[in-house]
Write an enzyme that holds these catalytic residues in place. Sequence first.
Site, PDB file in Angstrom:
ATOM      1  N   GLU A 148     -16.720 -91.490  19.505  1.00 49.55           N
ATOM      2  CA  GLU A 148     -16.898 -92.919  19.708  1.00 49.55           C
ATOM      3  C   GLU A 148     -15.543 -93.609  19.616  1.00 49.55           C
ATOM      4  O   GLU A 148     -14.730 -93.291  18.751  1.00 49.55           O
ATOM      5  CB  GLU A 148     -17.829 -93.519  18.653  1.00 49.55           C
ATOM      6  CG  GLU A 148     -17.976 -95.044  18.789  1.00 49.55           C
ATOM      7  CD  GLU A 148     -18.840 -95.653  17.700  1.00 49.55           C
ATOM      8  OE1 GLU A 148     -20.064 -95.464  17.784  1.00 49.55           O
ATOM      9  OE2 GLU A 148     -18.288 -96.301  16.789  1.00 49.55           O
ATOM     10  N   THR A 190     -17.975 -98.726  22.077  1.00 47.80           N
ATOM     11  CA  THR A 190     -18.716 -99.757  21.355  1.00 47.80           C
ATOM     12  C   THR A 190     -18.678-101.079  22.113  1.00 47.80           C
ATOM     13  O   THR A 190     -17.849-101.297  23.000  1.00 47.80           O
ATOM     14  CB  THR A 190     -18.168 -99.968  19.940  1.00 47.80           C
ATOM     15  OG1 THR A 190     -16.841-100.490  20.010  1.00 47.80           O
ATOM     16  CG2 THR A 190     -18.162 -98.666  19.159  1.00 47.80           C
ATOM     17  N   ALA A 211     -34.026-103.806  19.141  1.00 48.56           N
ATOM     18  CA  ALA A 211     -33.490-102.834  20.092  1.00 48.56           C
ATOM     19  C   ALA A 211     -34.575-102.368  21.058  1.00 48.56           C
ATOM     20  O   ALA A 211     -34.292-102.087  22.233  1.00 48.56           O
ATOM     21  CB  ALA A 211     -32.893-101.642  19.345  1.00 48.56           C
ATOM     22  N   TYR A 259     -31.157 -93.894  11.448  1.00 40.17           N
ATOM     23  CA  TYR A 259     -30.532 -94.152  10.151  1.00 40.17           C
ATOM     24  C   TYR A 259     -31.037 -93.165   9.101  1.00 40.17           C
ATOM     25  O   TYR A 259     -32.135 -93.346   8.555  1.00 40.17           O
ATOM     26  CB  TYR A 259     -30.823 -95.597   9.719  1.00 40.17           C
ATOM     27  CG  TYR A 259     -30.324 -96.598  10.729  1.00 40.17           C
ATOM     28  CD1 TYR A 259     -29.064 -97.162  10.604  1.00 40.17           C
ATOM     29  CD2 TYR A 259     -31.107 -96.940  11.840  1.00 40.17           C
ATOM     30  CE1 TYR A 259     -28.590 -98.053  11.557  1.00 40.17           C
ATOM     31  CE2 TYR A 259     -30.631 -97.830  12.798  1.00 40.17           C
ATOM     32  CZ  TYR A 259     -29.379 -98.386  12.648  1.00 40.17           C
ATOM     33  OH  TYR A 259     -28.901 -99.255  13.595  1.00 40.17           O
ATOM     34  N   HIS A 295     -32.570 -98.019   7.780  1.00 40.25           N
ATOM     35  CA  HIS A 295     -31.920 -99.270   8.195  1.00 40.25           C
ATOM     36  C   HIS A 295     -31.974-100.276   7.046  1.00 40.25           C
ATOM     37  O   HIS A 295     -32.982-100.392   6.338  1.00 40.25           O
ATOM     38  CB  HIS A 295     -32.640 -99.840   9.416  1.00 40.25           C
ATOM     39  CG  HIS A 295     -31.899-100.936  10.108  1.00 40.25           C
ATOM     40  ND1 HIS A 295     -31.800-102.218   9.600  1.00 40.25           N
ATOM     41  CD2 HIS A 295     -31.204-100.944  11.280  1.00 40.25           C
ATOM     42  CE1 HIS A 295     -31.088-102.962  10.408  1.00 40.25           C
ATOM     43  NE2 HIS A 295     -30.712-102.219  11.443  1.00 40.25           N
ATOM     44  N   GLN A 322     -26.448 -93.133  12.281  1.00 40.49           N
ATOM     45  CA  GLN A 322     -25.428 -93.866  11.557  1.00 40.49           C
ATOM     46  C   GLN A 322     -24.640 -92.857  10.726  1.00 40.49           C
ATOM     47  O   GLN A 322     -25.107 -91.741  10.465  1.00 40.49           O
ATOM     48  CB  GLN A 322     -26.111 -94.910  10.656  1.00 40.49           C
ATOM     49  CG  GLN A 322     -25.188 -95.774   9.836  1.00 40.49           C
ATOM     50  CD  GLN A 322     -24.210 -96.546  10.703  1.00 40.49           C
ATOM     51  OE1 GLN A 322     -23.124 -96.029  10.995  1.00 40.49           O
ATOM     52  NE2 GLN A 322     -24.577 -97.746  11.124  1.00 40.49           N
ATOM     53  N   GLN A 356     -11.121 -98.793   4.210  1.00 35.18           N
ATOM     54  CA  GLN A 356     -11.936 -98.736   5.425  1.00 35.18           C
ATOM     55  C   GLN A 356     -13.337 -98.239   5.136  1.00 35.18           C
ATOM     56  O   GLN A 356     -14.327 -98.813   5.602  1.00 35.18           O
ATOM     57  CB  GLN A 356     -11.255 -97.811   6.444  1.00 35.18           C
ATOM     58  CG  GLN A 356     -12.065 -97.537   7.692  1.00 35.18           C
ATOM     59  CD  GLN A 356     -11.608 -96.263   8.381  1.00 35.18           C
ATOM     60  OE1 GLN A 356     -11.855 -95.155   7.922  1.00 35.18           O
ATOM     61  NE2 GLN A 356     -10.892 -96.439   9.481  1.00 35.18           N
TER      62      GLN A 356
END
Length: 288
Positions: free
Chosen positions: A17, A48, A124, A144, A148, A175, A211
């Site tokens: 990604e 993204t 979604a 997830y 979620h 995720q 991060q």
Amino acid sequence: MNISKLYAKKKTVYSFEIFPPKKQSSIDTVYDTIEALGDLDPDFISVTYGAGGSVRENKTAELSDMLKNRLKIEPMAHLTCINSTREELLQILHKLQAMGVRNILALRGDIADETQLPGEFRYASDLIRFVSAHGDFDIAAACYPETHLQARSPEEDIRHLKEKTDLGVGHLITQLFFDNALFYRFMDRIRQAGINTPVSAGIMPITSAAQIEKMTNMCGASIPAACRKMIEKYGDDPIAMRDAGIIYATNQIMDLVANGVEGIHIYTMNNPYVARKITLSIGSLIHD
């Protein structure tokens, strides 16, 4: 190429990604990044939905076009719906079709202003229906392993996921997570719920303590004790933290592949060095 079909053909589907440049930057600022990632021979690269979800400033389609038509790498364009109108989404879909981009990751997206209710699209699943009705796209969705953040229970989250796959979603991408046991438990639950769609495990190498703190706060992923100890030990040394994060992610992937994972999706954070080090370590494990 429909990415969904790869899962029946390959031992392990392998992908990256990337994110578009900031809105004030040229698309060429990420050219070296995607060229370096392309050299690693991924099955696809997802892009993204950039510029804070703004349709007018979004560079996702432009970057997907660069991947598809200049570098001959299969792109998967992220598409969010919560702050978009039908007309805006149709513009993007028509643009992607004209470029030959056929793979879309359909996401709800973040609400730009929490004081405002969603507009024409709330979930979604609404976007999945809309994309299916307006083009020949291969649609992926997110899932997830740790549930979620806005789901009331894991069971409710899986019911919503089943709704997405029943609408025709061809594959799923998780995720990020740092504890493989949570992924295996999640896979058992969705298979028991009748969700047989292929799943790629989303892996984010920890290269910065700050991060990863930000990312886990945003998505709700937990940090296991061994991972937290690593961050505490190396977090103040950028090079050591990067290298430790690469090793941790590599070990995660080795275990996942040994246990039959269908795909590995690396959240590269536009860092080809990290992606290269991991790919060189696991290449013989994932290639047929």
